[in-house]
Design an enzyme around this catalytic site. Structure first.
Site, short mmCIF file in Angstrom:
data_model
loop_
_atom_site.label_atom_id
_atom_site.label_comp_id
_atom_site.label_asym_id
_atom_site.label_seq_id
_atom_site.Cartn_x
_atom_site.Cartn_y
_atom_site.Cartn_z
N ARG A 1 -1.53 -4.28 10.94
CA ARG A 1 -1.38 -3.03 10.21
C ARG A 1 -1.88 -1.89 11.11
O ARG A 1 -2.97 -1.96 11.67
CB ARG A 1 -2.22 -3.05 8.95
CG ARG A 1 -2.17 -1.72 8.24
CD ARG A 1 -3.24 -1.62 7.19
NE ARG A 1 -3.15 -0.34 6.52
CZ ARG A 1 -4.19 0.32 6.06
NH1 ARG A 1 -5.40 -0.16 6.21
NH2 ARG A 1 -4.03 1.46 5.46
N GLU B 1 0.82 -5.82 0.49
CA GLU B 1 1.08 -5.16 1.78
C GLU B 1 1.13 -6.17 2.91
O GLU B 1 1.89 -6.01 3.86
CB GLU B 1 -0.01 -4.10 2.02
CG GLU B 1 0.13 -2.94 1.03
CD GLU B 1 -1.07 -2.02 0.98
OE1 GLU B 1 -2.04 -2.36 0.28
OE2 GLU B 1 -1.04 -0.98 1.64
N HIS C 1 0.30 4.52 2.64
CA HIS C 1 0.57 3.42 1.70
C HIS C 1 2.05 2.99 1.77
O HIS C 1 2.59 2.46 0.80
CB HIS C 1 0.29 3.84 0.23
CG HIS C 1 -1.15 4.06 -0.09
ND1 HIS C 1 -1.55 5.06 -0.95
CD2 HIS C 1 -2.27 3.42 0.29
CE1 HIS C 1 -2.87 5.03 -1.08
NE2 HIS C 1 -3.33 4.05 -0.33
N ASN D 1 -5.58 -6.73 9.45
CA ASN D 1 -5.78 -5.34 9.03
C ASN D 1 -7.21 -4.96 9.41
O ASN D 1 -8.16 -5.33 8.74
CB ASN D 1 -5.56 -5.25 7.51
CG ASN D 1 -5.78 -3.86 6.97
OD1 ASN D 1 -6.17 -2.94 7.71
ND2 ASN D 1 -5.55 -3.68 5.69
N ARG E 1 -11.95 11.31 -2.69
CA ARG E 1 -11.20 12.40 -2.06
C ARG E 1 -10.74 13.40 -3.12
O ARG E 1 -10.37 13.00 -4.23
CB ARG E 1 -9.96 11.87 -1.34
CG ARG E 1 -10.30 11.00 -0.15
CD ARG E 1 -9.02 10.51 0.53
NE ARG E 1 -9.29 9.23 1.17
CZ ARG E 1 -8.40 8.26 1.29
NH1 ARG E 1 -7.18 8.38 0.81
NH2 ARG E 1 -8.72 7.13 1.87
#
Ligand code: AMP
Length: 397
Positions: free
Chosen positions: A90, A384, A179, A7, A240
């Protein structure tokens, strides 16, 4: 079968080597400050740390060191690199082109390049990681696993923005969602925990970390998600802002005389928990300021976040015309019983009743709802990397 999961970020890289016979992680590691001063690799095997501090000019140098760490005589977990059967990468954005994971070939590399304009901050680093691995392991099969792919089942009515249609056809402006690997993992795991077929379930999956998103998963397919064209939409997050009236952006750009980059930073890096609380983007700091110092803005930031999650739960229950389980995951979802309790407070009317004692579960798979709760509330630590490894394994077989 051993799969290396990579990743890649722009200056960092996370990796795991997973034995697919038992889905156990043999080694995991983090490389930080690639192409900067003080590059460092930290590998963990059975909790034991191995640290390499060495200059890494680029991602190829970083992956060279990852491979060296994995075969290291003393600290490694394999003898030869050819014990790695495949690499799963990823990739943040697969656009509409990739609704599933794919074996990487020359055509796919062109496809990934085309998706870069949709994720200019993320995809280039993912591609650098792939190119570095291709260079160092030319005979090893590689697979790209996309954050967006799981959400490609979202119907048109949910993914289209009510903008002029050509913005979709000519510029690809639509909801993509992110996600995906996490929402997929916890959906599958939840069905297993419930002893039910995922094809008969309506699930609301809450990935609540520094980045946060909620998804509606019906019959095993994502039908709605809170993130949109970019990961900025939806919930307020660490830094965010999440969804706001789009006219605010135009107004503040004019009033504050902001450049495009400044406006972008304001929404992506200076808002959310950090912006409202003025304390930190890290939830634990914000919670400590609220609880220990009585900081009202910190409390407000937490309230805005929990209110947002609750609003999505209500909306997605309506979208799916019912819900069988609400599932929490990621940093906050897995570790903060107080946040889960705040989100679930008042959801009893839906049939979701949190059990105060069971809700103390932290960092484990557990049922958190009362025995007679119509809707199950679960916590499932996300994984993940395992989704990436499983997809890679399935494709190369
Ligand atoms: P993630 O992005 O999934 O790593 O999640 C990071 C977020 O989870 C940060 O805001 C952390 O403060 C929060 N977090 C991690 N552990 C805890 C905890 N024990 N209690 C509350 N928040 C936590």
């Amino acid at each position: 079968m051993k799969i290396l999961v990579i990743n890649c970020g722009s200056s960092s890289l996370k990796y795991q080597l997973i034995n697919m016979e038992n889905e156990q992680c043999l080694a995991l590691g983090l490389v930080e400050r690639i192409a900067a001063k003080g590059s460092i690799l930290t590998q963990k095997v059975n909790g034991e740390k191995y640290i390499i501090e060495e200059t890494m000019k680029n991602h190829t140098d970083a992956i060279k060191l990852v491979l060296a760490a994995l075969v290291d005589r003393k600290h490694g977990v394999i003898k030869e690199l050819n014990e790695i059967d495949a690499v799963g990468h990823r990739v943040v954005h697969g656009g509409e082109k990739y609704a599933k994971s794919v074996i990487i070939n020359d055509g796919v590399m062109i496809g990934l390049d085309e998706c870069t304009k949709l994720a200019p901050l993320h995809n280039p680093a993912n591609i650098m990681g792939i190119n570095a691995c291709k260079k160092l392991m030319p005979n090893t099969q590689m697979v790209a696993v996309f954050d967006t792919a799981f959400h490609q089942t979202i119907p048109e009515v949910a993914y289209m923005y009510p903008l002029p249609y050509y913005l979709y056809t000519d510029y690809g402006i639509r909801k993509y969602g992110f996600h995906g690997t996490s929402h997929k993992y916890i959906s599958v795991r939840a069905a297993k925990m419930m002893g039910r077929d995922i094809k008969d379930l309506k699930l609301i999956t809450c990935h609540l970390g520094n980045g946060a998103s909620v998804s509606a998963v019906k019959d095993g397919k994502s039908v709605e998600t809170s993130m949109g064209f970019t990961p900025l939409e939806g919930l307020a997050m660490g830094t965010r802002c999440g969804s706001i009236d789009p006219a605010i952006l135009i107004y503040i750009m004019k009033e504050l005389n902001l450049t495009i980059d400044e406006a972008n930073d304001l929404m992506n890096k200076e808002s959310g928990f950090l912006g409202v609380s003025g304390v930190s983007s890290d939830f634990r700091d914000v919670e400590s300021a609220a609880m220990n110092d009585g900081n009202k803005r910190a409390q407000l930031a937490i309230d805005i976040f929990c209110y947002g999650v609750k609003k999505f739960i209500g909306a997605y229950a309506a979208v799916m015309e019912g819900v069988d389980a609400i599932i929490f995951t990621a940093g906050l979802g897995e570790n903060s019983p107080r946040t889960r309790a705040r989100i679930c407070k008042g959801l009893e009317f839906l049939g979701a009743v949190l059990d105060k004692t069971k809700n103390n579960a932290v960092g484990i798979c557990a049922e958190l709802s009362t025995d007679d709760s119509k809707i199950k509330i679960l916590v499932i630590p996300t994984n993940e990397e395992l989704v990436i490894a499983r997809d890679t394994n399935a494709l190369i077989k």
